[in-house]
Scaffold this motif. Structure first.
Motif, PDB file in Angstrom:
ATOM      1  N   LYS A  67     -11.138  -3.222   9.360  1.00 41.51           N
ATOM      2  CA  LYS A  67      -9.798  -3.074   9.934  1.00 41.51           C
ATOM      3  C   LYS A  67      -8.849  -4.021   9.198  1.00 41.51           C
ATOM      4  N   VAL A  68      -7.985  -3.440   8.372  1.00 41.27           N
ATOM      5  CA  VAL A  68      -7.012  -4.215   7.609  1.00 41.27           C
ATOM      6  C   VAL A  68      -5.675  -3.488   7.597  1.00 41.27           C
ATOM      7  N   LYS A  69      -4.619  -4.248   7.342  1.00 46.62           N
ATOM      8  CA  LYS A  69      -3.291  -3.663   7.167  1.00 46.62           C
ATOM      9  C   LYS A  69      -2.926  -3.805   5.695  1.00 46.62           C
ATOM     10  N   VAL A  70      -2.623  -2.663   5.061  1.00 45.64           N
ATOM     11  CA  VAL A  70      -2.304  -2.623   3.640  1.00 45.64           C
ATOM     12  C   VAL A  70      -0.827  -2.271   3.494  1.00 45.64           C
ATOM     13  N   LEU A  71      -0.095  -3.113   2.800  1.00 42.82           N
ATOM     14  CA  LEU A  71       1.318  -2.868   2.536  1.00 42.82           C
ATOM     15  C   LEU A  71       1.464  -2.493   1.064  1.00 42.82           C
ATOM     16  N   CYS A  72       1.866  -1.260   0.809  1.00 40.06           N
ATOM     17  CA  CYS A  72       2.055  -0.754  -0.551  1.00 40.06           C
ATOM     18  C   CYS A  72       3.549  -0.773  -0.848  1.00 40.06           C
ATOM     19  N   VAL A  73       3.945  -1.532  -1.865  1.00 41.38           N
ATOM     20  CA  VAL A  73       5.367  -1.663  -2.179  1.00 41.38           C
ATOM     21  C   VAL A  73       5.621  -1.357  -3.649  1.00 41.38           C
ATOM     22  N   ARG A  74       6.833  -0.965  -3.907  1.00 41.11           N
ATOM     23  CA  ARG A  74       7.349  -0.872  -5.271  1.00 41.11           C
ATOM     24  C   ARG A  74       8.819  -1.225  -5.206  1.00 41.11           C
ATOM     25  N   GLN A  75       9.399  -1.595  -6.315  1.00 44.03           N
ATOM     26  CA  GLN A  75      10.778  -2.066  -6.286  1.00 44.03           C
ATOM     27  C   GLN A  75      11.724  -0.985  -5.770  1.00 44.03           C
ATOM     28  N   PHE A  76      11.648   0.198  -6.344  1.00 48.04           N
ATOM     29  CA  PHE A  76      12.523   1.285  -5.927  1.00 48.04           C
ATOM     30  C   PHE A  76      11.669   2.432  -5.401  1.00 48.04           C
ATOM     31  N   GLN A  77      11.892   2.788  -4.163  1.00 49.52           N
ATOM     32  CA  GLN A  77      11.169   3.911  -3.552  1.00 49.52           C
ATOM     33  C   GLN A  77      12.077   4.539  -2.516  1.00 49.52           C
ATOM     34  N   SER A  78      12.642   5.670  -2.861  1.00 45.19           N
ATOM     35  CA  SER A  78      13.531   6.335  -1.914  1.00 45.19           C
ATOM     36  C   SER A  78      12.808   7.400  -1.109  1.00 45.19           C
ATOM     37  N   LYS A  79      11.618   7.796  -1.558  1.00 48.18           N
ATOM     38  CA  LYS A  79      10.844   8.780  -0.814  1.00 48.18           C
ATOM     39  C   LYS A  79       9.358   8.470  -0.970  1.00 48.18           C
ATOM     40  N   ILE A  80       8.578   8.925  -0.016  1.00 53.25           N
ATOM     41  CA  ILE A  80       7.147   8.616   0.028  1.00 53.25           C
ATOM     42  C   ILE A  80       6.421   9.126  -1.215  1.00 53.25           C
ATOM     43  N   SER A  81       6.885  10.207  -1.801  1.00 48.77           N
ATOM     44  CA  SER A  81       6.220  10.751  -2.985  1.00 48.77           C
ATOM     45  C   SER A  81       6.384   9.844  -4.206  1.00 48.77           C
ATOM     46  N   ASP A  82       7.314   8.891  -4.128  1.00 49.10           N
ATOM     47  CA  ASP A  82       7.477   7.916  -5.212  1.00 49.10           C
ATOM     48  C   ASP A  82       6.435   6.801  -5.132  1.00 49.10           C
ATOM     49  N   SER A  83       5.662   6.770  -4.077  1.00 49.69           N
ATOM     50  CA  SER A  83       4.714   5.677  -3.858  1.00 49.69           C
ATOM     51  C   SER A  83       3.314   6.092  -4.284  1.00 49.69           C
ATOM     52  N   VAL A  84       2.347   5.244  -3.990  1.00 46.63           N
ATOM     53  CA  VAL A  84       0.944   5.553  -4.270  1.00 46.63           C
ATOM     54  C   VAL A  84       0.334   6.359  -3.120  1.00 46.63           C
ATOM     55  N   TYR A  85       1.145   6.764  -2.182  1.00 41.68           N
ATOM     56  CA  TYR A  85       0.690   7.544  -1.025  1.00 41.68           C
ATOM     57  C   TYR A  85      -0.172   8.735  -1.451  1.00 41.68           C
ATOM     58  N   THR A  86       0.312   9.518  -2.404  1.00 42.12           N
ATOM     59  CA  THR A  86      -0.406  10.712  -2.837  1.00 42.12           C
ATOM     60  C   THR A  86      -1.737  10.352  -3.489  1.00 42.12           C
ATOM     61  N   LEU A  87      -1.753   9.285  -4.270  1.00 42.26           N
ATOM     62  CA  LEU A  87      -2.991   8.868  -4.931  1.00 42.26           C
ATOM     63  C   LEU A  87      -4.020   8.390  -3.907  1.00 42.26           C
ATOM     64  N   ILE A  88      -3.591   7.643  -2.898  1.00 42.55           N
ATOM     65  CA  ILE A  88      -4.508   7.205  -1.840  1.00 42.55           C
ATOM     66  C   ILE A  88      -5.050   8.417  -1.088  1.00 42.55           C
TER      67      ILE A  88
END
Length: 115
Positions: free
Chosen positions: A45-66
């Motif tokens: 049980k952990v909390k993972v915070l995924c950040v990037r400098q500019f992210q205006s939508k979830i598809s810009d993140s590592v969400y899809t890769l995870i």
């Protein structure tokens, strides 16, 4: 974890409070890190915070890769994949933020184990 890059095995197996992956493009850093996070969040049980400098939508993140790694490892039944977050049956959660837009919200985020 057999789907992981064997070259990075020592990186993941070495105990350390902080870890930073270095390497050029196509060095499998993102794929390995996401695969490792799926393993960790499926086990602990952990909390993972995924950040990037500019992210205006979830598809810009590592969400899809995870999400793809969850399916690749065959553990979809252990995760609840929502539009902007991912939760595991053991109580882990993934949060996704753009630092430039959400800095105040990120500052008030508590209990983050992995950034």
């Amino acid at each position: 974890m057999s789907l992981m890059n064997p070259t990075l095995r020592n990186f993941w197996d070495t105990k350390s409070r902080n870890k930073v992956l270095y390497g050029g493009r196509a060095s499998s850093k993102s794929h390995d890190a996401c695969g490792r996070l799926v393993y960790i969040t499926n086990t602990y049980k952990v909390k993972v915070l995924c950040v990037r400098q500019f992210q205006s939508k979830i598809s810009d993140s590592v969400y899809t890769l995870i999400k793809d790694k969850i399916y690749q490892f065959g553990v979809k039944h252990n995760f609840e994949i929502q539009k902007s977050s991912i939760y595991s049956d053991v109580g882990s959660e993934f949060l996704f933020y753009g630092i430039n837009i959400n800095i105040d919200e990120i500052k008030s985020t508590e209990g983050v184990d992995i950034l």
